[in-house]
Design a protein around this motif. Structure first.
Motif, PDB file in Angstrom:
ATOM      1  N   ALA A  92      59.268 -31.929 -27.324  1.00 15.63           N
ATOM      2  CA  ALA A  92      60.655 -32.260 -26.993  1.00 15.63           C
ATOM      3  C   ALA A  92      60.704 -33.475 -26.065  1.00 15.63           C
ATOM      4  N   ALA A  93      59.664 -33.623 -25.217  1.00 17.97           N
ATOM      5  CA  ALA A  93      59.609 -34.751 -24.292  1.00 17.97           C
ATOM      6  C   ALA A  93      58.974 -35.981 -24.945  1.00 17.97           C
ATOM      7  N   ARG A  94      58.824 -35.953 -26.274  1.00 15.84           N
ATOM      8  CA  ARG A  94      58.265 -37.062 -27.063  1.00 15.84           C
ATOM      9  C   ARG A  94      56.811 -37.373 -26.685  1.00 15.84           C
ATOM     10  N   GLN A  95      56.085 -36.350 -26.237  1.00 18.73           N
ATOM     11  CA  GLN A  95      54.659 -36.512 -25.955  1.00 18.73           C
ATOM     12  C   GLN A  95      53.865 -36.145 -27.205  1.00 18.73           C
ATOM     13  N   VAL A  96      52.673 -36.728 -27.323  1.00 15.29           N
ATOM     14  CA  VAL A  96      51.749 -36.342 -28.398  1.00 15.29           C
ATOM     15  C   VAL A  96      50.769 -35.327 -27.815  1.00 15.29           C
ATOM     16  N   PRO A  97      50.855 -34.054 -28.193  1.00 16.31           N
ATOM     17  CA  PRO A  97      49.867 -33.088 -27.704  1.00 16.31           C
ATOM     18  C   PRO A  97      48.522 -33.354 -28.390  1.00 16.31           C
ATOM     19  N   VAL A  98      47.443 -33.371 -27.613  1.00 13.16           N
ATOM     20  CA  VAL A  98      46.109 -33.613 -28.165  1.00 13.16           C
ATOM     21  C   VAL A  98      45.217 -32.443 -27.783  1.00 13.16           C
ATOM     22  N   MET A  99      44.640 -31.785 -28.767  1.00  9.24           N
ATOM     23  CA  MET A  99      43.763 -30.649 -28.448  1.00  9.24           C
ATOM     24  C   MET A  99      42.494 -30.660 -29.301  1.00  9.24           C
ATOM     25  N   SER A 153      38.792 -43.146 -14.950  1.00 12.61           N
ATOM     26  CA  SER A 153      37.991 -42.445 -13.936  1.00 12.61           C
ATOM     27  C   SER A 153      38.321 -40.960 -13.884  1.00 12.61           C
ATOM     28  N   GLU A 154      39.573 -40.601 -14.187  1.00 10.63           N
ATOM     29  CA  GLU A 154      39.888 -39.166 -14.270  1.00 10.63           C
ATOM     30  C   GLU A 154      39.037 -38.484 -15.353  1.00 10.63           C
ATOM     31  N   VAL A 155      38.962 -39.136 -16.505  1.00 16.46           N
ATOM     32  CA  VAL A 155      38.193 -38.559 -17.617  1.00 16.46           C
ATOM     33  C   VAL A 155      36.701 -38.533 -17.273  1.00 16.46           C
ATOM     34  N   GLU A 156      36.213 -39.604 -16.635  1.00 16.90           N
ATOM     35  CA  GLU A 156      34.795 -39.606 -16.248  1.00 16.90           C
ATOM     36  C   GLU A 156      34.484 -38.446 -15.298  1.00 16.90           C
ATOM     37  N   ALA A 157      35.421 -38.184 -14.390  1.00 18.64           N
ATOM     38  CA  ALA A 157      35.214 -37.063 -13.464  1.00 18.64           C
ATOM     39  C   ALA A 157      35.192 -35.739 -14.234  1.00 18.64           C
ATOM     40  N   TYR A 158      36.098 -35.622 -15.213  1.00 22.11           N
ATOM     41  CA  TYR A 158      36.131 -34.403 -16.033  1.00 22.11           C
ATOM     42  C   TYR A 158      34.820 -34.234 -16.795  1.00 22.11           C
ATOM     43  N   LEU A 159      34.337 -35.348 -17.386  1.00 19.26           N
ATOM     44  CA  LEU A 159      33.071 -35.282 -18.127  1.00 19.26           C
ATOM     45  C   LEU A 159      31.948 -34.853 -17.198  1.00 19.26           C
ATOM     46  N   GLY A 160      31.945 -35.403 -15.981  1.00 18.21           N
ATOM     47  CA  GLY A 160      30.917 -35.049 -15.002  1.00 18.21           C
ATOM     48  C   GLY A 160      30.939 -33.551 -14.716  1.00 18.21           C
ATOM     49  N   ARG A 161      32.151 -33.008 -14.538  1.00 17.02           N
ATOM     50  CA  ARG A 161      32.255 -31.575 -14.228  1.00 17.02           C
ATOM     51  C   ARG A 161      31.801 -30.721 -15.419  1.00 17.02           C
ATOM     52  N   GLU A 162      32.304 -31.057 -16.622  1.00 15.00           N
ATOM     53  CA  GLU A 162      31.965 -30.261 -17.815  1.00 15.00           C
ATOM     54  C   GLU A 162      30.464 -30.274 -18.093  1.00 15.00           C
ATOM     55  N   PHE A 163      29.878 -31.481 -18.093  1.00 19.91           N
ATOM     56  CA  PHE A 163      28.451 -31.560 -18.399  1.00 19.91           C
ATOM     57  C   PHE A 163      27.611 -31.041 -17.236  1.00 19.91           C
ATOM     58  N   GLY A 164      28.171 -31.116 -16.007  1.00 19.94           N
ATOM     59  CA  GLY A 164      27.481 -30.544 -14.849  1.00 19.94           C
ATOM     60  C   GLY A 164      27.371 -29.034 -15.001  1.00 19.94           C
ATOM     61  N   SER A 165      28.475 -28.390 -15.378  1.00 15.32           N
ATOM     62  CA  SER A 165      28.372 -26.932 -15.508  1.00 15.32           C
ATOM     63  C   SER A 165      27.559 -26.569 -16.740  1.00 15.32           C
ATOM     64  N   LEU A 166      27.622 -27.428 -17.779  1.00 17.18           N
ATOM     65  CA  LEU A 166      26.756 -27.187 -18.942  1.00 17.18           C
ATOM     66  C   LEU A 166      25.282 -27.198 -18.510  1.00 17.18           C
ATOM     67  N   ALA A 167      24.927 -28.180 -17.663  1.00 18.13           N
ATOM     68  CA  ALA A 167      23.534 -28.277 -17.217  1.00 18.13           C
ATOM     69  C   ALA A 167      23.115 -27.020 -16.454  1.00 18.13           C
ATOM     70  N   SER A 204      35.845 -34.313 -26.208  1.00 19.25           N
ATOM     71  CA  SER A 204      36.353 -35.346 -27.126  1.00 19.25           C
ATOM     72  C   SER A 204      37.876 -35.407 -27.061  1.00 19.25           C
ATOM     73  N   SER A 205      38.534 -34.242 -26.997  1.00 13.98           N
ATOM     74  CA  SER A 205      40.001 -34.242 -26.994  1.00 13.98           C
ATOM     75  C   SER A 205      40.542 -34.857 -25.700  1.00 13.98           C
ATOM     76  N   ARG A 206      39.830 -34.623 -24.611  1.00 16.91           N
ATOM     77  CA  ARG A 206      40.260 -35.204 -23.329  1.00 16.91           C
ATOM     78  C   ARG A 206      40.153 -36.735 -23.377  1.00 16.91           C
ATOM     79  N   ILE A 207      39.068 -37.229 -23.985  1.00 16.70           N
ATOM     80  CA  ILE A 207      38.899 -38.683 -24.119  1.00 16.70           C
ATOM     81  C   ILE A 207      40.021 -39.264 -24.983  1.00 16.70           C
ATOM     82  N   VAL A 208      40.288 -38.605 -26.118  1.00 23.00           N
ATOM     83  CA  VAL A 208      41.288 -39.128 -27.053  1.00 23.00           C
ATOM     84  C   VAL A 208      42.692 -39.114 -26.419  1.00 23.00           C
ATOM     85  N   ALA A 209      43.021 -38.043 -25.682  1.00 21.78           N
ATOM     86  CA  ALA A 209      44.344 -37.981 -25.053  1.00 21.78           C
ATOM     87  C   ALA A 209      44.531 -39.152 -24.092  1.00 21.78           C
ATOM     88  N   ALA A 210      43.509 -39.415 -23.267  1.00 22.40           N
ATOM     89  CA  ALA A 210      43.627 -40.504 -22.299  1.00 22.40           C
ATOM     90  C   ALA A 210      43.630 -41.864 -22.997  1.00 22.40           C
TER      91      ALA A 210
END
Ligand code: ASP
Ligand code: MG
Length: 463
Positions: A195-202, A100-114, A142-148
Motif C-alpha cells: 500500500a505504501a508503494r514499497q517493493v517487498p523483497v524476501m 555498510s548496513e548490509v555489510e554489518a548484517y553479512l558480518g553478523r550472519e556469517f559470524g554466527s554461522l562460523a 541474498s535477499s538483504r543484498i537485493v533489497a538494499a
C-alpha cells in the motif's frame, strides 16, 4: 500485482543484480495507471522473491558436511570465502550508508554461522534442524543484498525476513507450508508495504515453524515460495526469472533444434516437470494451479524474450504435441507371477515392496501375468528385488530411457499414435503407456537409441 522470483543465476553477481533492478523497475513502470489507454492496472508491487547467490546453497551444505566430518578448519575457511563473495556482490549497492548496513548484517550472519559450524565440528554431527539453519543463510543474505540494491537504485524496497511470513511444519530440510498461517502472516506483513508503494523483497526456500525455528522447503524450493506468496496474496501473475528462454520442446543437448514453447497448460507443465524438464520446480505449479494464477518463465539475461506462459487452459497451437520430454539412466523392473492370474491383491503386495523401501516408480505397464515399472533411484534396488523374489519372478534391466510426448492435442488426433510409432523408427520398445487423460504417451527404449529417436520424433511433430 506480480510476484517476481529470481533464481540463483539471476542474482549470482553484481551484473545479474543490476539486470534484476532494471526488470523490477520496468515492471513498476508498466504497472503505472496508463491514462492514455485508460487501463487501470494494479500499481502495487511487484513482490520480489530471490534464491541464494548461484551455488551458495551447495557451498553452505558442503561446509555443513565438513563440520559433520569434524573438519573445523576447512569449514571455517569456506565460511570466510562465502562471506568474501557476498561482500563483493554487495558492492552493487551504490549508497554508502545502505551498503555498510548490509555489510554489518553479512558480518553478523556469517559470524554466527562460523560459531555454529565450529560447535557442530566438535560434535561431528549435523542434525536436519541445523542443516536448515545453515542453508537459510543463503537466501537471508541474498535477499538483504537485493533489497538494499533496489533501494539504492531508486526503487523503494523493503527487506522481509522470510521466517516471519513463511510458516511450515517442522519437517526439516523439506518442510511443507502451513497455508492458512502463511496467508495470514504474508498479508499482515506485505499488504502495508504494498500500500505504501514499497517493493517487498524476501528470500525463497526459507521458512520457520510456528515456534519460529528456521526451516527450508527443500532443494529448489524458491519457486515454491514464490507460488505460495502469489497464491496467498492473490497475485495476477507469477514470473520465474531464470537463465533460459523458457520451457523447450525437447532437451537441447539431444535435440539442437528444440525451441521455446510459448504457452502450455498446468497439466502439461506438471507432466514435463516430472520427466526432468528442469526449468520449473514441479511443486511450484500446485499453489498457482489452486488459485489459477498464470506462471511465466522468463530469461533475466534476455528480458525481451517472450518466455513460456503456463495457464489453466491454453488456446490450441494447432500442433498435437507441446513438447517431448526424456529421462536417461532409467532401470526397468519386470515382475511376473502365474499366481497373479485371477488373483486380487497382487499389485498391492508388489507396490508395497517399493513403498517399504521408499522408492518411487515412474512408468507402470501391466499385463495379466506381468508388471513392469521404471525406477530412477536404484539405491535400494537390490533389497527391493530380493523382497519381490519372495513371491514373483523378477528381472531388472539398466541403461534404458524414457521418452514422453506431451500435448493437449494428442487426444483429438486419431492418426497421432501411428505417426509417433513411424517417427520412432526401428527402435525396440520396452514399455509403452498412455494414461486415461491422453495428454501424454510414454515409451521406454534403450538409452543408446534415445538421441536418434528423440530427434526423429521432434522432427516429425515440430519441423
Ligand atoms: N537456494 C535453494 C537451492 O539451491 C533454493 C532455490 O534456489 O530454489 O536449492
Ligand atoms: Mg533454483
Amino acid at each position: 500485482m506480480f510476484v517476481l522470483k529470481f533464481g540463483g543465476t539471476s542474482v549470482a553477481d553484481r551484473a545479474a543484480i543490476t539486470r534484476l533492478i532494471e526488470i523490477v523497475r520496468a515492471t513498476r513502470q508498466a504497472a503505472l495507471p496508463n491514462v492514455l489507454v485508460g487501463t487501470q492496472q494494479d500499481p502495487r508491487g511487484p513482490i520480489v522473491v530471490v534464491s541464494a547467490l548461484g551455488g551458495a546453497t551447495d557451498r553452505l551444505l558442503g561446509l555443513a558436511a565438513q563440520a559433520g566430518a569434524g573438519d573445523a578448519d576447512g569449514a571455517r575457511e569456506n565460511v570466510r570465502l562465502l562471506l568474501e563473495r557476498h561482500v563483493e556482490v554487495a558492492g552493487v549497492i551504490t549508497d554508502d550508508g545502505l551498503r555498510s548496513e548490509v555489510e554489518a548484517y553479512l558480518g553478523r550472519e556469517f559470524g554466527s554461522l562460523a560459531r555454529v559450524i565450529a560447535a557442530l565440528a566438535v560434535l561431528e554431527e549435523v542434525s536436519p534442524r541445523w542443516l536448515d539453519a545453515i542453508a537459510a543463510v543463503g537466501e537471508l543474505t541474498s535477499s538483504r543484498i537485493v533489497a538494499a540494491a533496489l533501494e539504492s537504485s531508486g526503487v523503494p524496497a523493503e527487506w522481509v525476513d522470510a521466517r516471519k511470513v513463511m510458516v511450515t511444519t517442522a519437517e526439516h530440510t523439506a518442510a511443507p507450508p502451513l497455508m492458512d498461517e502463511t496467508e495470514a502472516k504474508l498479508n499482515y506483513e506485505l499488504i502495508p508495504l504494498l500500500a505504501a508503494r514499497q517493493v517487498p523483497v524476501m528470500g525463497g526456500f526459507v521458512g520457520a515453524t510456528v515456534d519460529g525455528v528456521t526451516t527450508t522447503l527443500g532443494r529448489g524450493g524458491s519457486d515454491y515460495s514464490a507460488a505460495i506468496v502469489g497464491a496467498c496474496i492473490g497475485a495476477s501473475e507469477i514470473q520465474i526469472w531464470t537463465d533460459v528462454d523458457g520451457m523447450l520442446t525437447a532437451d537441447p543437448r539431444l535435440v539442437p533444434s528444440a525451441r521455446v514453447v510459448p504457452q502450455l497448460s498446468f497439466d502439461e507443465a506438471s507432466e514435463l516437470a516430472y520427466f526432468g524438464v528442469k526449468v520449473l520446480h514441479p511443486a511450484t505449479i500446485l499453489p498457482a494451479m489452486a488459485k489459477n494464477i498464470p506462471v511465466r518463465i522468463l530469461n533475466s539475461r534476455r528480458a525481451e524474450a517472450l518466455g513460456t506462459l503456463i495457464t489453466a487452459s491454453r488456446p490450441s497451437s494447432g500442433l498435437p504435441l507441446t513438447a517431448v520430454a526424456s529421462k536417461r539412466n532409467v532401470t526397468v523392473v519386470d515382475i511376473s507371477s502365474t499366481r497373479m492370474l485371477m488373483a486380487h491383491g497382487f499389485l498391492h503386495k508388489l507396490f508395497g515392496v517399493f513403498e517399504h523401501h521408499a522408492t518411487s516408480v515412474d512408468v507402470v505397464t501391466t499385463s495379466e501375468v506381468s508388471v513392469s515399472v521404471t525406477v530412477d533411484d536404484v539405491r535400494r534396488l537390490p533389497r527391493i528385488l530380493e523382497d519381490l523374489k519372495a513371491f514373483a519372478e523378477v528381472t531388472s534391466t539398466r541403461d534404458l530411457a524414457v521418452l514422453c510426448v506431451v500435448g493437449e492435442g494428442i487426444k483429438g488426433d486419431a492418426t497421432f499414435v501411428s505417426r509417433l510409432l513411424k517417427a520412432l523408427g526401428p527402435v525396440p520398445i520396452r514399455m509403452l503407456s498412455q494414461a486415461s487423460e491422453r495428454r501424454n504417451i510414454t515409451i521406454v527404449i534403450p538409452d543408446a537409441d534415445l538421441p536418434g529417436a528423440l530427434t526423429r520424433v521432434h522432427e516429425e511433430f515440430f519441423a
